[in-house]
Design a protein around this motif. Sequence first.
Motif, mmCIF file in Angstrom:
data_model
loop_
_atom_site.group_PDB
_atom_site.id
_atom_site.type_symbol
_atom_site.label_atom_id
_atom_site.label_comp_id
_atom_site.label_asym_id
_atom_site.label_seq_id
_atom_site.Cartn_x
_atom_site.Cartn_y
_atom_site.Cartn_z
ATOM 1 N N ALA A 62 0.703 -1.171 -0.020
ATOM 2 C CA ALA A 62 0.077 0.055 0.199
ATOM 3 C C ALA A 62 0.867 1.323 -0.054
ATOM 4 C CB ALA A 62 -0.931 -0.031 1.261
ATOM 5 N N ALA A 63 2.136 1.188 0.451
ATOM 6 C CA ALA A 63 3.151 2.416 0.305
ATOM 7 C C ALA A 63 3.206 2.847 -0.776
ATOM 8 C CB ALA A 63 4.225 2.079 1.258
ATOM 9 N N ILE A 64 3.031 2.047 -1.847
ATOM 10 C CA ILE A 64 3.497 2.365 -3.274
ATOM 11 C C ILE A 64 2.646 3.619 -3.627
ATOM 12 C CG2 ILE A 64 3.326 1.720 -5.757
ATOM 13 C CD1 ILE A 64 3.880 -1.148 -4.762
ATOM 14 N N GLY A 65 1.105 3.741 -3.355
ATOM 15 C CA GLY A 65 0.595 4.757 -3.472
ATOM 16 C C GLY A 65 1.097 5.915 -2.836
ATOM 17 N N LEU A 66 1.350 5.794 -1.532
ATOM 18 C CA LEU A 66 2.034 6.864 -0.716
ATOM 19 C C LEU A 66 3.233 7.681 -1.344
ATOM 20 C CD1 LEU A 66 2.064 8.648 1.808
ATOM 21 C CD2 LEU A 66 3.616 6.913 2.696
ATOM 22 N N GLY A 67 3.923 6.588 -2.143
ATOM 23 C CA GLY A 67 5.337 7.197 -3.006
ATOM 24 C C GLY A 67 4.618 8.096 -3.733
ATOM 25 N N ARG A 68 3.669 7.657 -4.486
ATOM 26 C CA ARG A 68 3.294 8.552 -5.927
ATOM 27 C C ARG A 68 2.810 9.962 -5.166
ATOM 28 N NH1 ARG A 68 -0.423 5.768 -10.254
ATOM 29 N NH2 ARG A 68 0.402 7.685 -11.238
ATOM 30 N N LEU A 69 2.017 9.864 -4.144
ATOM 31 C CA LEU A 69 1.672 11.125 -3.598
ATOM 32 C C LEU A 69 2.766 12.009 -3.058
ATOM 33 C CD1 LEU A 69 -1.460 10.173 -1.583
ATOM 34 C CD2 LEU A 69 -1.659 11.137 -3.649
ATOM 35 N N ILE A 70 3.726 11.521 -2.904
ATOM 36 C CA ILE A 70 4.972 12.317 -2.273
ATOM 37 C C ILE A 70 5.754 12.997 -3.411
ATOM 38 C CG2 ILE A 70 7.276 12.128 -1.088
ATOM 39 C CD1 ILE A 70 6.013 9.931 0.746
ATOM 40 N N ALA A 71 6.105 12.032 -4.435
ATOM 41 C CA ALA A 71 6.469 12.907 -5.624
ATOM 42 C C ALA A 71 5.794 13.624 -6.580
ATOM 43 C CB ALA A 71 7.256 11.715 -6.346
ATOM 44 N N PHE A 72 4.394 13.133 -6.406
ATOM 45 C CA PHE A 72 3.601 14.172 -7.596
ATOM 46 C C PHE A 72 3.898 15.585 -7.329
ATOM 47 C CE2 PHE A 72 -0.472 16.277 -8.596
ATOM 48 C CZ PHE A 72 -0.497 16.068 -9.740
ATOM 49 N N PRO A 73 3.962 16.555 -6.402
ATOM 50 C CA PRO A 73 4.320 17.779 -6.378
ATOM 51 C C PRO A 73 5.578 18.195 -6.921
ATOM 52 C CG PRO A 73 3.443 16.998 -4.376
ATOM 53 C CD PRO A 73 3.699 15.993 -4.961
ATOM 54 N N VAL A 74 6.372 17.075 -7.055
ATOM 55 C CA VAL A 74 7.759 17.296 -7.474
ATOM 56 C C VAL A 74 8.160 17.127 -8.952
ATOM 57 C CG1 VAL A 74 10.302 16.989 -7.071
ATOM 58 C CG2 VAL A 74 8.729 17.224 -5.095
#
Length: 333
Positions: A62-74
């Motif tokens: 499930a942490a894969i989705g968290l990684g997407r959210l973290i990188a999205f603004p950058v």
Amino acid sequence: MNQTTDSKKYYPTALALYITYFVLGIAATIMGQYKLNFAAQWGAKVLENGSYDVSGVVAVIAAIGLGRLIAFPVSGPLSDRYGCRLSGVSGCILYAVFFLGIAFSPNLYVGYVMAVISGMANSFLDTSITPSCLEIFKEKGNIANVFTKLSVSIGQFVLPFAIRFVAAEDMPFHTIFIVTAVIIIVDGIFLLILLFPSFEKVKKGQGKEKEKMKFAPAARLIGACNTVTVDEEGRLTGHNTDGVGFVRNLQEHGVEVNGKKMVLLGAGGAATAICVQAALDGVSEICIFNRKDEFYANGEHTVKKNHRSSSGMQNFHSSIRRGSCIKGSNRGM
């Protein structure tokens, strides 16, 4: 014809980009195929039936989705400012770290960090592949999107066969992770050297938003607009119709302002619009008469902006004899 020929030189780049999505398809599903293996590797609790508790592995996935959210603004701004190549190579590096790191992760916590990195890699590739392929296949955008989804599907289709082969050959389950890491590293090297479509660097404060609204010369000089037009491409243009309406009315009554001298009584909003439009239509001289009230400085400013001479408070009668007199004071037109 030229556009098609120019696009062909980017076909190897497109192939390399689609390979990254092939790897993405594997990364999205491979951990779910090896839940028991990771549970055993991370020392999960052994259940009564002899299997391992995989709840921790599910949390890591499930942490894969968290990684997407973290990188999205950058990832998006990075791609806009420095180009799709950097985003693509960054995604490849992050995926290589994920595959090698997760394969030899000693515990659940390291696995969680690796899963976050996998999601970040996904986000960086999204901002590189889609815009690059759409630029390469300008006239075939739908086909470009189809190949993107096809690449992911092929990766997910091939994975079960690879898992079966590894099991049949009695290889460690890490094998697929290592091989996939090698593929993405080699692909990242190709992305470093292959040609990418040119891009316009987006500078702060110089985006398309700023260019959407333009102003006609009169509106710009007056500093106000009362009418907005929209062209076929959706661009907005602001106009001020006060002055042009007045001058057009004069012309319809046989009074031309071109080459004439104009005497203007008042320096408020309506008078400013008339003054500006008259200057744009070729009036030779504008004389503005106004009391020293709140509009006096506005009158001086209007004259300076239009580069016309003002007679200030010179003799009103000598000025009016040689041109048109317009009353634009707060008492009415």
